[in-house]
Design a protein around this motif. Sequence first.
Motif, mmCIF file in Angstrom:
data_model
loop_
_atom_site.group_PDB
_atom_site.id
_atom_site.type_symbol
_atom_site.label_atom_id
_atom_site.label_comp_id
_atom_site.label_asym_id
_atom_site.label_seq_id
_atom_site.Cartn_x
_atom_site.Cartn_y
_atom_site.Cartn_z
ATOM 1 N N UNK A 44 43.989 118.335 -42.441
ATOM 2 C CA UNK A 44 44.398 119.739 -42.334
ATOM 3 C C UNK A 44 45.866 119.825 -41.892
ATOM 4 N N UNK A 45 46.586 120.788 -42.422
ATOM 5 C CA UNK A 45 47.987 120.951 -42.045
ATOM 6 C C UNK A 45 48.100 121.278 -40.559
ATOM 7 N N UNK A 46 48.991 120.556 -39.864
ATOM 8 C CA UNK A 46 49.197 120.779 -38.445
ATOM 9 C C UNK A 46 48.308 119.946 -37.546
ATOM 10 N N UNK A 47 47.487 119.077 -38.136
ATOM 11 C CA UNK A 47 46.576 118.229 -37.365
ATOM 12 C C UNK A 47 46.917 116.760 -37.615
ATOM 13 N N UNK A 48 46.552 115.918 -36.653
ATOM 14 C CA UNK A 48 46.833 114.488 -36.789
ATOM 15 C C UNK A 48 45.615 113.705 -37.262
ATOM 16 N N UNK A 49 44.430 114.264 -37.078
ATOM 17 C CA UNK A 49 43.203 113.580 -37.491
ATOM 18 C C UNK A 49 42.617 114.207 -38.755
ATOM 19 N N UNK A 50 42.173 113.343 -39.645
ATOM 20 C CA UNK A 50 41.542 113.803 -40.878
ATOM 21 C C UNK A 50 40.090 114.225 -40.637
ATOM 22 N N UNK A 51 39.548 114.995 -41.580
ATOM 23 C CA UNK A 51 38.147 115.413 -41.519
ATOM 24 C C UNK A 51 37.390 114.773 -42.678
ATOM 25 N N UNK A 52 36.266 114.092 -42.394
ATOM 26 C CA UNK A 52 35.465 113.511 -43.481
ATOM 27 C C UNK A 52 34.627 114.591 -44.156
ATOM 28 N N UNK A 53 34.690 114.650 -45.473
ATOM 29 C CA UNK A 53 33.916 115.635 -46.229
ATOM 30 C C UNK A 53 33.259 114.931 -47.414
ATOM 31 N N UNK A 54 31.956 115.099 -47.534
ATOM 32 C CA UNK A 54 31.194 114.448 -48.599
ATOM 33 C C UNK A 54 31.603 114.967 -49.973
ATOM 34 N N UNK A 55 31.496 114.098 -50.953
ATOM 35 C CA UNK A 55 31.784 114.487 -52.332
ATOM 36 C C UNK A 55 30.564 115.176 -52.919
ATOM 37 N N UNK A 56 30.755 116.384 -53.419
ATOM 38 C CA UNK A 56 29.667 117.186 -53.971
ATOM 39 C C UNK A 56 29.501 116.974 -55.476
ATOM 40 N N UNK A 57 30.591 116.707 -56.160
ATOM 41 C CA UNK A 57 30.515 116.522 -57.611
ATOM 42 C C UNK A 57 31.694 115.678 -58.065
ATOM 43 N N UNK A 58 31.436 114.810 -59.051
ATOM 44 C CA UNK A 58 32.458 113.922 -59.593
ATOM 45 C C UNK A 58 32.570 114.177 -61.084
ATOM 46 N N UNK A 59 33.760 114.524 -61.561
ATOM 47 C CA UNK A 59 33.981 114.693 -62.992
ATOM 48 C C UNK A 59 35.097 113.730 -63.403
ATOM 49 N N UNK A 60 34.699 112.564 -63.890
ATOM 50 C CA UNK A 60 35.669 111.531 -64.237
ATOM 51 C C UNK A 60 36.516 111.930 -65.440
ATOM 52 N N UNK A 61 35.924 112.652 -66.383
ATOM 53 C CA UNK A 61 36.660 113.067 -67.584
ATOM 54 C C UNK A 61 37.777 114.048 -67.230
ATOM 55 N N UNK A 62 37.486 114.993 -66.364
ATOM 56 C CA UNK A 62 38.487 115.987 -65.981
ATOM 57 C C UNK A 62 39.339 115.532 -64.795
ATOM 58 N N UNK A 63 38.919 114.432 -64.176
ATOM 59 C CA UNK A 63 39.689 113.888 -63.060
ATOM 60 C C UNK A 63 39.582 114.712 -61.789
ATOM 61 N N UNK A 64 38.412 115.324 -61.564
ATOM 62 C CA UNK A 64 38.254 116.203 -60.405
ATOM 63 C C UNK A 64 37.127 115.761 -59.483
ATOM 64 N N UNK A 65 37.276 116.136 -58.223
ATOM 65 C CA UNK A 65 36.215 116.022 -57.235
ATOM 66 C C UNK A 65 35.942 117.413 -56.686
ATOM 67 N N UNK A 66 34.697 117.655 -56.378
ATOM 68 C CA UNK A 66 34.294 118.916 -55.763
ATOM 69 C C UNK A 66 33.775 118.622 -54.363
ATOM 70 N N UNK A 67 34.222 119.415 -53.403
ATOM 71 C CA UNK A 67 33.716 119.289 -52.031
ATOM 72 C C UNK A 67 33.251 120.656 -51.550
ATOM 73 N N UNK A 68 32.205 120.667 -50.752
ATOM 74 C CA UNK A 68 31.685 121.893 -50.142
ATOM 75 C C UNK A 68 31.577 121.632 -48.650
ATOM 76 N N UNK A 69 32.191 122.484 -47.839
ATOM 77 C CA UNK A 69 32.223 122.216 -46.404
ATOM 78 C C UNK A 69 32.087 123.493 -45.589
ATOM 79 N N UNK A 70 31.693 123.297 -44.343
ATOM 80 C CA UNK A 70 31.500 124.385 -43.382
ATOM 81 C C UNK A 70 32.751 124.488 -42.505
ATOM 82 N N UNK A 71 33.435 125.617 -42.580
ATOM 83 C CA UNK A 71 34.650 125.813 -41.782
ATOM 84 C C UNK A 71 34.269 126.310 -40.395
#
Length: 254
Positions: A44-71
Amino acid sequence: MKYTQGKYILLKKQTLAKQIYDFTILCPDIAQVACEGQFIHVLPQGFSLRRPISICEINKEQGTLRIVFDAKGDGTKALADIPQGGAVDVVGPLGHGFTLSEKENKVVIVGGGIGVPPLLPLAQHYGENATVILGFRSADAVILKKDFEATGAKVIVCTDDGSVGVHGLVTGPLSDELSGASAVLSCGPIPMLKAIAKLSEENGVPCQVSLEERMGCGVGACLVCACKVQKEGQEKFGHVCKDGPVFDSKEVIW
């Protein structure tokens, strides 16, 4: 473990429920090597530690990852503030994911709350041979139901208050669906996973569980995410970021 760090474009952003955000990120190099059950580490911008977020969907053809998270914390709230078209600082893919078998095998996929998103790729793999059981607090907390239904899987929703679907815990429908199953694949709160593991073992069905722990580095160096496991008859400390997040349920010391 091969992983990449970079800043990637947030292609799509939407809200699925109260403070539940759905991001689609254009990251072809990460998407190409990502597997079901892995996660990414997002800064997150302004933070020093990263947040782990599970991968919800993988689209190798389109080169995208989807993540769903609770803010729910300051860091994830900062992530939720990233505008569509903005940059997302990502390290990934990380962790040991689910071990999948042939698509023809019958499996039961069980998720609870924010543990539901990483299970979608499993339903996409097994399709109509999967039974998906999703547990939520109430109807307004239900997410991704249509996405799971689109895979062709049988989908059962449970809610604590009975406001939609089955009134009660996911273990009720799970008991009915274990016959003939080759595996149970699960992610969610620890008490739920413990109950699922016990029920699966009693019925002789192999079970994989995806655990969640606080993380620092995400690559096994800081040792923050230690968890007790049993291997070769001995108790050891594994690390959720590297040895997991997915474990054989019989290895986990609950």
